[in-house]
Design an enzyme around this catalytic site. Structure first.
Site, PDB file in Angstrom:
ATOM      1  N   GLU A   1       1.318  -0.713  -5.102  1.00 48.18           N
ATOM      2  CA  GLU A   1       0.374   0.361  -5.444  1.00 48.18           C
ATOM      3  C   GLU A   1       1.209   1.535  -5.929  1.00 48.18           C
ATOM      4  OE1 GLU A   1      -3.255   3.151  -3.732  1.00 48.18           O
ATOM      5  OE2 GLU A   1      -1.558   2.707  -2.435  1.00 48.18           O
TER       6      GLU A   1
ATOM      7  N   ASP B   1       0.823  -1.205   0.000  1.00 47.64           N
ATOM      8  CA  ASP B   1       0.000   0.000   0.000  1.00 47.64           C
ATOM      9  C   ASP B   1       0.861   1.260   0.000  1.00 47.64           C
ATOM     10  OD1 ASP B   1      -2.725   1.242   0.700  1.00 47.64           O
ATOM     11  OD2 ASP B   1      -1.458   2.027   2.309  1.00 47.64           O
TER      12      ASP B   1
END
Ligand code: GLC
Length: 521
Positions: free
Chosen positions: A242, A169
């Site tokens: 990401e 993330d």
């Protein structure tokens, strides 16, 4: 799991399901080595991994290394005193002009991605801490070697349990400018500064995003993760990133080098978030990722839990299902790994809250009404036309409302129907697994001056090449393709009903948003 197996899915990325105060719905983690009780227990998780494995499906965890929850023990310690051993695990700074009685000004102009200053004053220890996201998500300090060890320990914990890998993330925001220089103001086309959806002056993010420090961290995590391949769970554990980045050159760097590999699959967000059916842009961006990542495998993604669904970004309100066939053809028929979001396969629609008091995602409150937050793309999965779309029992109020469109857009209505979007996805996935050129052939753009139809060829040695033509318009189109050293005879693999079955690629007729996929003879 049986549903996903039937669809053809071979790995599931779970958004964070660790214990969390749920300010950012799991992206604020308070314990990295457990499962939030509202989802179950570690034992349930092990059961999930084992059942998935039986169906040849891998479970991928979301790994949040940029920040923790403010309720995480590390931060509770860190904020307890300036001399606590955990103080240096987070990003603490004095205020500008701070005195014993005056907290002074924030250290600089850095903003949170969720609005307003990225610095939060902590009265007890009289310093500011940095948070790229919500106030309850303090950034950890990656200059501290203990953070590296702590996250390797966490990653090892899950790899030992048999997870297939991680989606990292907010990975590009691990580091910030050590000199704490201000971000630059962004100017509009008239050369003026302007306010963003949160009412803040729009800034660029060169001091807080995509700094080079992330690369050695990912080299370290990759080397560590590679040591966990075992006979019980053979094969490489996959590291996904990401990675919202400005261009293909920056994306290419995320794979690392053969000596120092980083991600297996950093997400390409250039293709999927063009957000407009523009043939020239898709041709250019798909070509970029084909030729610009040093032969690595692209990871294409068009949709996720942070963006309005496909209907809102690509649809025209009339031909949304046809347009989803166009999009999914680009996703699955291009070289690379395809990542999609639950419900895309049935055509779930973005359903944002209509009243501010219904908003759950805090960013939707800060940004209302310009930015309504992310609730609209996070509604319950639509299984059938019954109460709560079969997601939960009748009479229970789900966390987010079931969209009214669930009456017709649902698994039950689409499964097994030859012309449904579900069957279209299923067929594309099957082709991706079984047809060699479709699975891993190179992408070669064809008919490159055509601004209405995107056509390309997939080719690999020892197998017939595959031709794909996609009509980006509501008007019928005819394309005439030619491929050197090929007769042009073609056999249909998959097409929309409004495309004719051509005998030669010199005459492919496509109806409204029609798609044709065929194998050269
Ligand atoms: C990522 C997640 C998003 C989350 C943010 C902060 O962008 O996808 O949902 O809010 O990171 O963790």
């Amino acid at each position: 799991l049986d549903y996903l197996k039937d669809l053809g899915v071979d790995a599931i990325w779970l958004s964070p399901c660790y214990p969390s105060p749920q300010v950012d719905f799991g992206y604020d983690i308070s314990d990295y080595k457990n499962i939030d009780p509202q989802y179950g227990t570690l034992k349930d998780f092990d059961h999930l991994v084992a059942e998935a494995e039986k169906r040849h499906i891998r479970i991928l965890m979301d790994m949040v290394m940029n920040h923790t929850s403010d309720k995480h023990e590390w931060f509770v310690q860190s904020r307890s005193s300036r001399t606590n051993p955990y103080r240096d695990w987070y990003m603490w700074q004095d205020g500008k002009g701070e005195t014993a009685t005056d907290k002074g000004q924030v250290p600089n102009n850095w903003q949170s991605d969720f609005g307003h200053s990225a610095w939060e004053w902590d009265e007890k220890t009289r310093q500011y801490y940095y948070h790229k996201f919500y106030i309850q998500q303090p950034d950890v300090n990656w200059d501290n070697p203990k953070i590296h060890e702590a996250f390797k320990d966490i990653i090892g914990f899950w790899l030992k349990r048999g997870v297939g890998g991680f989606r990292f993330d907010a990975i590009t925001t691990l580091y910030e400018d050590p000199q704490l220089r201000d971000e630059d103001i962004v100017l509009d086309k008239d050369g003026k500064s302007y306010l963003n959806a949160y009412g803040d002056i729009a800034l660029n993010d060169t001091r807080t995003n995509n700094l080079p420090g992330t690369h050695p961290v990912m080299q370290e995590m990759r080397a560590w993760s590679d040591t966990f391949n075992s006979s019980k769970f053979p094969g490489t554990r996959v590291l996904i990133g990401e990675t919202y980045l400005p261009n293909i050159g920056e994306l290419a760097k995320q794979y690392g080098t053969p000596d120092k590999p980083e991600f297996h699959l950093p997400m390409d967000t250039q293709v999927g978030f063009i957000n407009k059916l523009d043939v020239a842009q898709f041709r250019a961006k798909l070509n970029d990722v084909e030729t610009g990542v040093n032969g690595n495998i692209p990871l294409l993604v068009f949709d996720n839990h942070d963006n309005a669904r496909l209907d809102a970004r690509y649809g025209d309100g009339v031909h949304d299902t046809d347009i989803q066939r166009v999009i999914s053809t680009m996703l699955f028929a291009s070289r690379g790994t395809a990542l999609f979001y639950y419900g895309d396969e049935i055509g779930m629609k973005t359903t944002p809250p209509t009243r501010k008091e219904d908003v759950k995602d805090p960013v939707g409150l800060t940004g209302w009404p310009k930015d309504k937050g992310r609730d609209g793309e996070r509604t319950p999965m639509q299984w059938n036309a019954g109460p709560n779309a079969g997601f939960t029992s009748a009479g229970v109020t789900p966390w987010l409302p079931v969209p009214p469109t669930a009456a017709t857009v649902n698994v039950k209505a689409e499964e097994g129907q030859p012309d449904s979007l579900f069957t279209w996805y299923q067929t594309l996935i099957r082709l991706k697994k079984t047809n060699p050129a479709f699975a891993h052939g190179d992408n070669l753009m064809l008919d490159t001056s055509n601004m209405k139809v995107l056509s390309w060829m997939r080719q690999t040695s020892g197998a017939p090449s595959v031709i794909v033509s996609v009509n980006f318009t509501a008007d019928p189109q005819t394309v005439s393709l030619s491929v050197p050293n090929a007769s042009g005879n073609v056999k249909t693999l998959l097409k929309t009903p409004n495309a004719t079955d051509p005998t030669s690629i010199s005459q492919i007729q496509l109806g409204t948003y029609g798609v044709y996929i065929g194998e050269l003879q």
